[in-house]
Design a protein around this motif. Structure first.
Motif, PDB file in Angstrom:
ATOM      1  N   VAL A  64      -2.661   0.453  -4.236  1.00 17.74           N
ATOM      2  CA  VAL A  64      -2.333  -0.914  -3.839  1.00 17.74           C
ATOM      3  C   VAL A  64      -1.661  -1.601  -5.024  1.00 17.74           C
ATOM      4  CG1 VAL A  64      -3.231  -3.131  -3.031  1.00 17.74           C
ATOM      5  CG2 VAL A  64      -4.296  -0.988  -2.262  1.00 17.74           C
ATOM      6  N   GLU A  85      -7.086  -5.396   1.529  1.00 20.52           N
ATOM      7  CA  GLU A  85      -7.844  -6.315   2.370  1.00 20.52           C
ATOM      8  C   GLU A  85      -8.385  -7.486   1.556  1.00 20.52           C
ATOM      9  OE1 GLU A  85      -8.332  -2.951   2.294  1.00 20.52           O
ATOM     10  OE2 GLU A  85      -7.429  -2.464   4.234  1.00 20.52           O
ATOM     11  N   GLN A  86      -8.861  -7.214   0.345  1.00 18.17           N
ATOM     12  CA  GLN A  86      -9.381  -8.287  -0.507  1.00 18.17           C
ATOM     13  C   GLN A  86      -8.249  -9.214  -0.964  1.00 18.17           C
ATOM     14  OE1 GLN A  86     -12.557  -9.190  -1.118  1.00 18.17           O
ATOM     15  NE2 GLN A  86     -13.084  -7.602   0.358  1.00 18.17           N
ATOM     16  N   GLU A 132      -7.436  -3.094  -6.268  1.00 20.25           N
ATOM     17  CA  GLU A 132      -8.371  -2.177  -5.628  1.00 20.25           C
ATOM     18  C   GLU A 132      -8.231  -2.157  -4.119  1.00 20.25           C
ATOM     19  OE1 GLU A 132     -10.641  -0.006  -7.028  1.00 20.25           O
ATOM     20  OE2 GLU A 132      -9.560  -0.515  -8.866  1.00 20.25           O
ATOM     21  N   SER A 133      -7.962  -3.332  -3.515  1.00 21.15           N
ATOM     22  CA  SER A 133      -8.053  -3.424  -2.069  1.00 21.15           C
ATOM     23  C   SER A 133      -7.008  -4.384  -1.503  1.00 21.15           C
ATOM     24  CB  SER A 133      -9.457  -3.915  -1.685  1.00 21.15           C
ATOM     25  OG  SER A 133      -9.506  -4.362  -0.361  1.00 21.15           O
ATOM     26  N   VAL A 169       0.880  -1.169   0.000  1.00 22.77           N
ATOM     27  CA  VAL A 169       0.000   0.000   0.000  1.00 22.77           C
ATOM     28  C   VAL A 169       0.915   1.216   0.000  1.00 22.77           C
ATOM     29  CG1 VAL A 169      -1.790   1.277   1.216  1.00 22.77           C
ATOM     30  CG2 VAL A 169      -1.811  -1.238   1.246  1.00 22.77           C
ATOM     31  N   GLN A 198      -3.938   6.701  -1.766  1.00 20.18           N
ATOM     32  CA  GLN A 198      -3.438   5.347  -1.566  1.00 20.18           C
ATOM     33  C   GLN A 198      -3.491   4.584  -2.880  1.00 20.18           C
ATOM     34  OE1 GLN A 198      -5.337   2.970   1.404  1.00 20.18           O
ATOM     35  NE2 GLN A 198      -4.164   3.856   3.060  1.00 20.18           N
TER      36      GLN A 198
END
Length: 189
Positions: free
Chosen positions: A63, A90-91, A87-88, A54, A61
């Motif tokens: 990723v 966390e994903q 995109e994420s 990140v 931000q």
């Protein structure tokens, strides 16, 4: 493409930063990196890396998901690198955990990035790095090259380092991940 890269410890960070600021625009960023491996550590044992990064820059931000193959140049540790935006974080973490990968180590890097063109016309990135858990300041200089140009790319990178007062004896192949893991392990014993 191969990331032809050399890393060095910097004895005089302000002097190096001043020289770089005279050559290129400075972009300050914080990298929050999480490295992954399977429980029996096959990636680590083969010199491969799987990372979710990140990048925080100016309130934004980004990723980036990265796979690095084993080094093609043992002396420098230069590796083929494959990256894509995501995109994420966390994903990605949920996907990797679901596939059996676990966190190897997470660390933070404070970076000052400078995009440069070398004397021989190569685009390269010089990054002055501090890792809060580690002592000292580092510089990484890299350029992307085809596999048959690693030696020439590394020569360009060396020229950039030399122009910044970095000597051959300052070079290191020490990995931030290994250094942070060793420091944390020493703290728990």
């Amino acid at each position: 493409m191969i990331e032809a890269e050399l890393k060095a410890r910097v004895a005089k960070p302000e002097q190096v930063l001043e020289l770089l600021r005279g050559r290129a625009k400075e972009e300050v960023a914080v990298y929050r990196d999480t490295y992954y491996d399977l429980p029996d550590r096959p990636l680590t044992s083969q010199g491969r890396e799987l990372r979710v990064r990140v990048i925080e820059r100016g309130g934004d931000q980004k990723v980036v998901f990265t796979y690095k193959a084993p080094p093609v140049d043992e002396e420098s540790g230069s590796k083929p690198e494959h990256e894509t935006r995501a995109e994420s974080a966390e994903q990605l973490d949920a996907i990797l955990n679901g596939l059996g990968y676990e966190h190897l180590v997470s660390l933070t890097k404070h970076c000052a990035n400078f995009s440069l063109t070398t004397d021989d016309g190569r685009e390269c990135l010089a990054t002055v790095v501090t890792v809060p858990e580690l002592e000292g300041t580092f510089i990484e200089v890299e350029t992307l090259v085809p596999e048959d140009e690693v030696t020439v790319g590394l020569a360009s990178v060396r020229n950039v380092l030399n122009s910044l007062g970095i000597e051959e004896t300052d070079l290191t192949t020490e990995e931030y991940t290994a250094a942070v893991m060793a420091l944390r392990a020493a703290r728990t014993h």
